[in-house]
Design a protein around this motif. Structure first.
Motif, PDB file in Angstrom:
ATOM      1  N   ALA A   2       0.814  -1.219   0.000  1.00 49.27           N
ATOM      2  CA  ALA A   2       0.000   0.000   0.000  1.00 49.27           C
ATOM      3  C   ALA A   2       0.850   1.274   0.000  1.00 49.27           C
ATOM      4  O   ALA A   2       0.631   2.179  -0.808  1.00 49.27           O
ATOM      5  CB  ALA A   2      -0.935  -0.013   1.213  1.00 49.27           C
ATOM      6  N   MET A   3       1.853   1.330   0.888  1.00 46.45           N
ATOM      7  CA  MET A   3       2.648   2.557   0.962  1.00 46.45           C
ATOM      8  C   MET A   3       3.628   2.684  -0.185  1.00 46.45           C
ATOM      9  O   MET A   3       3.923   3.792  -0.634  1.00 46.45           O
ATOM     10  CB  MET A   3       3.377   2.643   2.314  1.00 46.45           C
ATOM     11  CG  MET A   3       2.453   2.964   3.469  1.00 46.45           C
ATOM     12  SD  MET A   3       1.359   4.359   3.150  1.00 46.45           S
ATOM     13  CE  MET A   3       2.541   5.652   2.957  1.00 46.45           C
TER      14      MET A   3
ATOM     15  N   ASP B 240      10.061  -6.273  -4.012  1.00 43.17           N
ATOM     16  CA  ASP B 240       9.147  -6.812  -3.003  1.00 43.17           C
ATOM     17  C   ASP B 240       9.436  -8.304  -2.845  1.00 43.17           C
ATOM     18  O   ASP B 240       9.763  -8.987  -3.823  1.00 43.17           O
ATOM     19  CB  ASP B 240       7.679  -6.603  -3.405  1.00 43.17           C
ATOM     20  CG  ASP B 240       6.743  -6.701  -2.199  1.00 43.17           C
ATOM     21  OD1 ASP B 240       6.201  -5.672  -1.784  1.00 43.17           O
ATOM     22  OD2 ASP B 240       6.586  -7.832  -1.653  1.00 43.17           O
ATOM     23  N   ALA B 241       9.298  -8.793  -1.611  1.00 48.25           N
ATOM     24  CA  ALA B 241       9.456 -10.229  -1.377  1.00 48.25           C
ATOM     25  C   ALA B 241       8.439 -11.005  -2.209  1.00 48.25           C
ATOM     26  O   ALA B 241       8.675 -12.148  -2.588  1.00 48.25           O
ATOM     27  CB  ALA B 241       9.267 -10.517   0.111  1.00 48.25           C
TER      28      ALA B 241
ATOM     29  N   ARG C 223       3.896  -8.490  -6.752  1.00 48.99           N
ATOM     30  CA  ARG C 223       3.657  -7.092  -6.337  1.00 48.99           C
ATOM     31  C   ARG C 223       4.691  -6.164  -6.963  1.00 48.99           C
ATOM     32  O   ARG C 223       4.369  -5.066  -7.416  1.00 48.99           O
ATOM     33  CB  ARG C 223       3.731  -6.975  -4.811  1.00 48.99           C
ATOM     34  CG  ARG C 223       2.496  -7.466  -4.128  1.00 48.99           C
ATOM     35  CD  ARG C 223       2.475  -7.045  -2.688  1.00 48.99           C
ATOM     36  NE  ARG C 223       1.191  -7.361  -2.110  1.00 48.99           N
ATOM     37  CZ  ARG C 223       0.802  -6.983  -0.901  1.00 48.99           C
ATOM     38  NH1 ARG C 223       1.599  -6.273  -0.138  1.00 48.99           N
ATOM     39  NH2 ARG C 223      -0.387  -7.307  -0.452  1.00 48.99           N
TER      40      ARG C 223
ATOM     41  N   HIS D  13       7.515  -4.281   5.952  1.00 49.45           N
ATOM     42  CA  HIS D  13       7.014  -4.486   7.316  1.00 49.45           C
ATOM     43  C   HIS D  13       8.095  -4.089   8.329  1.00 49.45           C
ATOM     44  O   HIS D  13       9.278  -3.984   7.987  1.00 49.45           O
ATOM     45  CB  HIS D  13       6.571  -5.947   7.485  1.00 49.45           C
ATOM     46  CG  HIS D  13       5.473  -6.322   6.525  1.00 49.45           C
ATOM     47  ND1 HIS D  13       5.275  -7.591   6.038  1.00 49.45           N
ATOM     48  CD2 HIS D  13       4.497  -5.542   5.947  1.00 49.45           C
ATOM     49  CE1 HIS D  13       4.240  -7.602   5.217  1.00 49.45           C
ATOM     50  NE2 HIS D  13       3.747  -6.379   5.146  1.00 49.45           N
ATOM     51  N   HIS D  14       7.681  -3.880   9.562  1.00 47.08           N
ATOM     52  CA  HIS D  14       8.555  -3.196  10.527  1.00 47.08           C
ATOM     53  C   HIS D  14       9.824  -3.963  10.885  1.00 47.08           C
ATOM     54  O   HIS D  14      10.835  -3.366  11.215  1.00 47.08           O
ATOM     55  CB  HIS D  14       7.756  -2.877  11.798  1.00 47.08           C
ATOM     56  CG  HIS D  14       6.525  -2.080  11.527  1.00 47.08           C
ATOM     57  ND1 HIS D  14       5.439  -2.053  12.361  1.00 47.08           N
ATOM     58  CD2 HIS D  14       6.198  -1.281  10.475  1.00 47.08           C
ATOM     59  CE1 HIS D  14       4.506  -1.272  11.853  1.00 47.08           C
ATOM     60  NE2 HIS D  14       4.936  -0.801  10.715  1.00 47.08           N
TER      61      HIS D  14
ATOM     62  N   HIS E 221      12.907  -2.851   8.778  1.00 49.90           N
ATOM     63  CA  HIS E 221      13.287  -1.444   8.580  1.00 49.90           C
ATOM     64  C   HIS E 221      14.729  -1.158   8.992  1.00 49.90           C
ATOM     65  O   HIS E 221      15.479  -0.531   8.244  1.00 49.90           O
ATOM     66  CB  HIS E 221      12.344  -0.524   9.371  1.00 49.90           C
ATOM     67  CG  HIS E 221      10.995  -0.394   8.744  1.00 49.90           C
ATOM     68  ND1 HIS E 221      10.051   0.510   9.179  1.00 49.90           N
ATOM     69  CD2 HIS E 221      10.401  -1.052   7.718  1.00 49.90           C
ATOM     70  CE1 HIS E 221       8.954   0.401   8.444  1.00 49.90           C
ATOM     71  NE2 HIS E 221       9.150  -0.556   7.557  1.00 49.90           N
TER      72      HIS E 221
ATOM     73  N   LYS F  51       7.554   4.712   9.225  1.00 48.30           N
ATOM     74  CA  LYS F  51       7.731   4.452  10.649  1.00 48.30           C
ATOM     75  C   LYS F  51       7.334   3.014  10.980  1.00 48.30           C
ATOM     76  O   LYS F  51       6.577   2.428  10.183  1.00 48.30           O
ATOM     77  CB  LYS F  51       6.937   5.454  11.503  1.00 48.30           C
ATOM     78  CG  LYS F  51       5.508   5.694  10.991  1.00 48.30           C
ATOM     79  CD  LYS F  51       4.592   4.543  11.228  1.00 48.30           C
ATOM     80  CE  LYS F  51       3.349   4.526  10.457  1.00 48.30           C
ATOM     81  NZ  LYS F  51       2.637   3.250  10.545  1.00 48.30           N
TER      82      LYS F  51
HETATM   83  N1  LIG Z   1       2.568   7.086   6.899  1.00 48.30           N
HETATM   84  C1  LIG Z   1       1.406   6.473   6.887  1.00 48.30           C
HETATM   85  O1  LIG Z   1       0.361   7.126   6.956  1.00 48.30           O
HETATM   86  C2  LIG Z   1       1.352   4.978   6.768  1.00 48.30           C
HETATM   87  C3  LIG Z   1       0.146   4.327   6.479  1.00 48.30           C
HETATM   88  C4  LIG Z   1       0.151   2.937   6.353  1.00 48.30           C
HETATM   89  C5  LIG Z   1       1.323   2.231   6.540  1.00 48.30           C
HETATM   90  N2  LIG Z   1       2.491   2.901   6.833  1.00 48.30           N
HETATM   91  C6  LIG Z   1       3.756   2.170   7.021  1.00 48.30           C
HETATM   92  O2  LIG Z   1       4.240   1.772   5.724  1.00 48.30           O
HETATM   93  C7  LIG Z   1       4.947   0.547   5.848  1.00 48.30           C
HETATM   94  C8  LIG Z   1       4.355  -0.480   4.900  1.00 48.30           C
HETATM   95  O3  LIG Z   1       2.987  -0.650   5.212  1.00 48.30           O
HETATM   96  P1  LIG Z   1       1.939  -1.113   4.085  1.00 48.30           P
HETATM   97  O4  LIG Z   1       0.607  -0.720   4.594  1.00 48.30           O
HETATM   98  O5  LIG Z   1       2.378  -0.614   2.763  1.00 48.30           O
HETATM   99  O6  LIG Z   1       2.115  -2.695   4.150  1.00 48.30           O
HETATM  100  P2  LIG Z   1       1.844  -3.742   2.970  1.00 48.30           P
HETATM  101  O7  LIG Z   1       1.713  -5.089   3.610  1.00 48.30           O
HETATM  102  O8  LIG Z   1       0.735  -3.267   2.099  1.00 48.30           O
HETATM  103  O9  LIG Z   1       3.197  -3.698   2.110  1.00 48.30           O
HETATM  104  C9  LIG Z   1       4.430  -4.106   2.625  1.00 48.30           C
HETATM  105  C10 LIG Z   1       5.169  -4.857   1.543  1.00 48.30           C
HETATM  106  O10 LIG Z   1       6.506  -5.135   1.968  1.00 48.30           O
HETATM  107  C11 LIG Z   1       6.867  -6.408   1.425  1.00 48.30           C
HETATM  108  N3  LIG Z   1       8.017  -6.908   2.171  1.00 48.30           N
HETATM  109  C12 LIG Z   1       8.067  -7.345   3.439  1.00 48.30           C
HETATM  110  N4  LIG Z   1       9.338  -7.682   3.761  1.00 48.30           N
HETATM  111  C13 LIG Z   1      10.101  -7.437   2.680  1.00 48.30           C
HETATM  112  C14 LIG Z   1      11.493  -7.565   2.389  1.00 48.30           C
HETATM  113  N5  LIG Z   1      12.373  -8.013   3.309  1.00 48.30           N
HETATM  114  N6  LIG Z   1      11.940  -7.228   1.162  1.00 48.30           N
HETATM  115  C15 LIG Z   1      11.080  -6.784   0.220  1.00 48.30           C
HETATM  116  N7  LIG Z   1       9.748  -6.633   0.436  1.00 48.30           N
HETATM  117  C16 LIG Z   1       9.269  -6.960   1.649  1.00 48.30           C
HETATM  118  C17 LIG Z   1       5.615  -7.241   1.571  1.00 48.30           C
HETATM  119  O11 LIG Z   1       5.632  -8.362   0.705  1.00 48.30           O
HETATM  120  C18 LIG Z   1       4.533  -6.231   1.214  1.00 48.30           C
HETATM  121  O12 LIG Z   1       4.207  -6.263  -0.172  1.00 48.30           O
HETATM  122  C19 LIG Z   1       4.893   0.170   7.315  1.00 48.30           C
HETATM  123  O13 LIG Z   1       6.036   0.664   7.948  1.00 48.30           O
HETATM  124  C20 LIG Z   1       3.661   0.897   7.822  1.00 48.30           C
HETATM  125  O14 LIG Z   1       3.692   1.156   9.212  1.00 48.30           O
HETATM  126  C21 LIG Z   1       2.511   4.241   6.939  1.00 48.30           C
END
Ligand SMILES: NC(=O)c1ccc[n+]([C@@H]2O[C@H](COP(=O)([O-])OP(=O)(O)OC[C@H]3O[C@@H](n4cnc5c(N)ncnc54)[C@H](O)[C@@H]3O)[C@@H](O)[C@H]2O)c1
Length: 325
Positions: free
Chosen positions: A14-15, A36-37, A41, A75-76, A79, A97
């Motif tokens: 999503a982000m 992406d893992a 995606r 994912h966290h 990071h 974050k």
């Molecule tokens: N600033 C904001 O308003 C806001 C809003 C939502 C999420 N976030 C943050 O954004 C980050 C991602 O959240 P999201 O909602 O996009 O999650 P998400 O699950 O939609 O996307 C995360 C992606 O990371 C991939 N991934 C995980 N480990 C990996 C790795 N080692 N190598 C490559 N890809 C990997 C996953 O396969 C997944 O596609 C988090 O830190 C979340 O807290 C921030």
């Protein structure tokens, strides 16, 4: 000075998609890699934004000499490792974050950024809301601040509730709350005390709700409520209030509405939309193009994450924790 910033996005969920959309609208930014893992995606985002290549290997992006900066949107639990590797590979970083899951990882990220002299910005979009800017102008030096972010209950199987990948609502979204309270207050925090624990997700090893008290170096104080124990329709997920002994300002309605009160006549302003993602992306790219510091630095990311982790220490020990970094 560079004419263009080439970017690799690590984490195409999503982000990753949100940042890709914002970057695509910036003239001097070009997305060259999607990682992406989940290969599909990465490929899907690459196809949508006509990027250079899709990969499942972050190292390929980090070692790519044509790339100036990486976006870490995973994912966290990944990071801190990715931030440190990016710094070692001399890539600038925009990271979502929290910066890390433990205090030691937080300090390690800070050390790597400073040792390798890269720019690291954390995505604190809430700083960009016009209503927040108006509050800072109306009350530049608050005495007492309250910050509440209460969400509806997050599903148990949401990745952000996974104790390893996510750490729960307080760690995930609490960084935003800590940062905004710091930003509104304008003074470094020096002490935090917290109560709370696991209220809404029994069986998961996460902290899902806290109340915390902060003291800042200028003597002012704040109280924080963070969790997913239920949203109130009256203020929305967000409610932030600052007072300076004479005036008050109260943000609500997802930070679009603010009420100012000087003790006599309240005045209310409502913005038509939310802000933050395009603005933070423009600031990051501008900072890299002009080799200046971005408005939100790695220390902001560190502070916000440390405050949450110190709140967890306070829960464990029953004692106030000092903040230093
Ligand atoms: N600033 C904001 O308003 C806001 C809003 C939502 C999420 N976030 C943050 O954004 C980050 C991602 O959240 P999201 O909602 O996009 O999650 P998400 O699950 O939609 O996307 C995360 C992606 O990371 C991939 N991934 C995980 N480990 C990996 C790795 N080692 N190598 C490559 N890809 C990997 C996953 O396969 C997944 O596609 C988090 O830190 C979340 O807290 C921030």
């Amino acid at each position: 000075m560079p004419q263009q910033i080439n970017v690799g996005i690590i984490g195409c969920g999503a982000m990753g998609e949100t940042h890709a959309r914002c970057l695509a609208a910036i003239e001097h930014a070009s997305i060259r890699a999607f990682c992406d893992a989940d290969e599909q995606r990465a490929q899907a985002l690459c196809a949508t934004y006509h990027g250079g290549y899709a990969t499942t290997d972050p190292e390929r992006v980090l070692r790519d000499d044509t790339i100036d900066a990486v976006y870490i949107c995973t994912h966290h639990d990944t990071h801190s490792t990715l931030c440190i590797r990016a710094a070692e590979c001399h890539k600038h970083v925009m990271v979502e974050k929290p910066l890390a899951l433990t205090l030691n990882e937080c300090y390690a990220v800070g050390n790597a950024v400073e040792k390798h002299g890269i720019t690291l910005m954390t995505g604190f979009k809430m700083r960009y809301y016009p209503a927040v800017a108006r509050v800072k102008e109306y009350i530049p030096t608050p005495l007492v601040t309250t910050g509440q972010m209460l969400d509806g209950r997050w599903p148990d199987d949401f990745w952000a509730n996974d104790p390893v990948k996510g750490g729960g609502n307080v760690l995930s979204q609490g960084c935003h709350t800590m940062d905004l309270v710091y930003y509104l207050n304008g003074s470094e925090p020096e002490r935090i005390y917290a109560e709370g624990g696991n209220f809404t997700h029994q069986g998961l090893a996460i902290v899902d709700n806290i109340v915390a008290t902060l003291r800042f170096k200028n003597g002012s104080v704040a109280s924080i409520v963070q969790g997913d124990s239920g949203q109130t329709p009256f203020v929305s997920k967000f409610s932030f209030q600052v007072t300076d002994g004479r005036k008050t300002a109260h943000l609500r309605n997802r930070l679009k509405s603010v009420t100012f009160f000087d003790g006599e006549k309240p005045e209310e302003i409502t913005d038509p939309e939310e802000y933050g993602f395009p603005e933070e992306n423009r600031d990051f790219i501008r900072a890299l193009l002009t080799t200046t510091a971005p408005p939100i630095t790695h220390r902001d990311g560190l502070r916000a994450t440390l405050l949450i982790l110190k709140a967890f220490e306070s829960l464990k020990t029953g004692l106030p924790q000092t903040i230093s970094f």
